[in-house]
Design a protein around this motif. Structure first.
Motif, short mmCIF file in Angstrom:
data_model
loop_
_atom_site.label_atom_id
_atom_site.label_comp_id
_atom_site.label_asym_id
_atom_site.label_seq_id
_atom_site.Cartn_x
_atom_site.Cartn_y
_atom_site.Cartn_z
N LEU A 5 44.56 36.55 40.75
CA LEU A 5 43.69 35.72 39.91
C LEU A 5 42.25 35.77 40.42
O LEU A 5 41.30 35.90 39.64
N ASN A 6 42.07 35.73 41.73
CA ASN A 6 40.75 35.84 42.33
C ASN A 6 40.13 37.20 42.02
O ASN A 6 38.94 37.29 41.69
N TRP A 11 50.74 27.63 39.08
CA TRP A 11 49.96 28.86 38.93
C TRP A 11 49.54 29.06 37.47
O TRP A 11 48.40 29.47 37.21
N PHE A 68 45.78 29.31 36.22
CA PHE A 68 45.35 30.49 35.46
C PHE A 68 44.66 30.07 34.16
O PHE A 68 43.59 30.57 33.83
N THR A 105 41.24 28.41 34.87
CA THR A 105 40.26 29.39 35.36
C THR A 105 39.81 30.32 34.25
O THR A 105 38.62 30.59 34.10
N MET A 106 40.76 30.79 33.44
CA MET A 106 40.40 31.69 32.34
C MET A 106 39.59 30.95 31.27
O MET A 106 38.68 31.54 30.67
#
Length: 193
Positions: A73-74, A149, A153, A156-157
């Protein structure tokens, strides 16, 4: 005293030479793989499948998989982000072009595709090797890690997509644009001799 140091360094010389030779050969093949993007990603996909099968059949190492997911993800954020952040650039007085007469600035990734591919492939290989060491098989309730997670995700997206919309950039390269000519009546003109 010098004799003892000389003996130790002469014993290490073949190991250092082997390491340098291996490093040079590895870099040679890495450089040759650069233009073969599809083949590289297919190899990474095969590595991912091997890792997933290993975790599935062992029924463990969920904490390793969670750490791998956070790392990927990073990397994905770096891959989707521009090299120069428009928010920070706006503070300096410079900004993205808003009119056709402004200077064109192409999208340059913070993390290039090749480095993105290499980091993901290396991460899956390391995670695969970690599945052979029982010290990394920490007992956890994996559904909670998976839900956490997924939430991470999505958040963040969402933030990244809003950033893309706000500053009007598209990180996906669809290839070179081709000029097809004018769409007017110029192709229908017939010549009389």
């Amino acid at each position: 005293m010098e004799g003892a140091a000389g003996e130790g360094s002469s014993a290490m010389a073949p190991i250092v030479k082997w390491k340098n030779d291996f490093s040079r050969l590895f870099q040679y093949y890495l450089d040759r793989s650069t233009p073969h993007m599809v083949e590289r990603w297919l190899g990474t996909l095969a590595t991912v499948m091997i890792y997933v099968l290993r975790v599935f059949f062992v029924q463990g190492f969920y904490i390793v998989s969670y750490g791998l997911g956070i790392y990927i993800l990073n990397l994905l954020i770096g891959f989707l982000s521009p090299k120069v952040d428009p928010e920070l650039e706006a503070l300096d007085g410079a900004s993205l072009p808003t009119k056709g007469s402004d200077e064109f600035k192409p999208f340059i990734r913070r993390l290039p595709e090749f480095k993105f591919w290499y980091a993901i492939t290396k991460a899956f290989c390391i995670a695969f090797l970690m599945t052979f060491l029982s010290v990394f098989d920490v007992p956890v309730f994996w559904p909670i890690l998976l839900v956490y997670w997924i939430v991470l995700f999505i958040l963040t997206m969402k933030r990244q997509i809003l950033h893309m919309i706000k500053y009007k950039y598209v990180p996906i390269d669809l290839g070179k644009q081709k000029y097809t000519g004018k769409k007017g009546g110029s192709s229908n003109v017939t010549r009389k001799d």
